[in-house]
Design a protein around this motif. Structure first.
Motif, PDB file in Angstrom:
ATOM      1  N   TYR A  82      50.768  -8.496 123.486  1.00  0.00           N
ATOM      2  CA  TYR A  82      50.440  -7.143 123.238  1.00  0.00           C
ATOM      3  C   TYR A  82      48.961  -6.912 123.140  1.00  0.00           C
ATOM      4  O   TYR A  82      48.518  -6.208 123.931  1.00  0.00           O
ATOM      5  N   PHE A  83      48.275  -7.607 122.139  1.00  0.00           N
ATOM      6  CA  PHE A  83      46.900  -7.263 122.155  1.00  0.00           C
ATOM      7  C   PHE A  83      45.949  -7.787 123.338  1.00  0.00           C
ATOM      8  O   PHE A  83      45.108  -7.326 123.804  1.00  0.00           O
TER       9      PHE A  83
ATOM     10  N   ALA B 115      51.859 -11.188 119.030  1.00  0.00           N
ATOM     11  CA  ALA B 115      50.496 -10.490 119.140  1.00  0.00           C
ATOM     12  C   ALA B 115      49.611 -10.917 120.396  1.00  0.00           C
ATOM     13  O   ALA B 115      49.006  -9.770 120.871  1.00  0.00           O
TER      14      ALA B 115
ATOM     15  N   GLN C   5      47.415  -4.482 126.005  1.00  0.00           N
ATOM     16  CA  GLN C   5      46.160  -3.575 125.770  1.00  0.00           C
ATOM     17  C   GLN C   5      45.082  -4.202 126.552  1.00  0.00           C
ATOM     18  O   GLN C   5      44.041  -3.394 126.943  1.00  0.00           O
TER      19      GLN C   5
END
Length: 147
Positions: A131-132, A128, A136
């Motif tokens: 990714y986040f 996470a 992102q």
């Protein structure tokens, strides 16, 4: 990240969360790679005996972790490195399962399957994070920089 947050508050500068997320993940990968050198035999034992070239594989994956760690500090390579980090977390997880199920005495694996109750959520947190906060966050930063 805490130091970066405090620095941004006192300096009045905007906190670039993606940048520090990449740096934190890069530092983590550099730390992970140390185990491949310091605990080489334990890492070898984490792999099933049918896996060929286990020692070479441990050194190679340690080198891969160093490369990913360094790439996470270089803006040009940060986003691809974070994506590769996610893949590495997923691909390496079966070795943790094998080690836990066989109570391999390295880094908590000797606790047996209960170790996976810690390691599983930790892997998800790292995925996470990559990714986040990184992937992102990099995409959001790139979009805002283009305006």
């Amino acid at each position: 990240m805490t130091i970066a947050f405090l620095r941004s508050k006192f300096s009045g500068q905007t906190l670039d969360i993606a940048k520090y997320s990449f740096w934190g993940l890069g530092a983590a990968f550099m730390f992970f790679s140390i185990g491949h050198i310091v605990k080489t035999q334990g890492m070898v034992e984490m792999l099933p005996s049918w896996v060929p070239f286990r020692l070479a594989l441990v050194y190679l994956t340690g080198l891969l972790e160093v490369v990913i760690g360094v790439a996470l500090f270089v803006p040009k390579y940060q986003s691809p490195a974070a994506k590769i980090a996610i893949i590495i977390f997923v691909v390496f997880f079966p070795a943790n399962i094998y080690a836990a199920l066989n109570s391999i005495g390295l880094g908590g694996h000797q606790w047996g399957p209960v170790y996976l109750l810690i390691r599983g959520p930790l892997q998800l947190i790292l995925i996470a994070w990559a990714y986040f906060l990184c992937v992102q966050g990099y995409n959001k930063r790139s979009l805002s920089d283009s305006y």
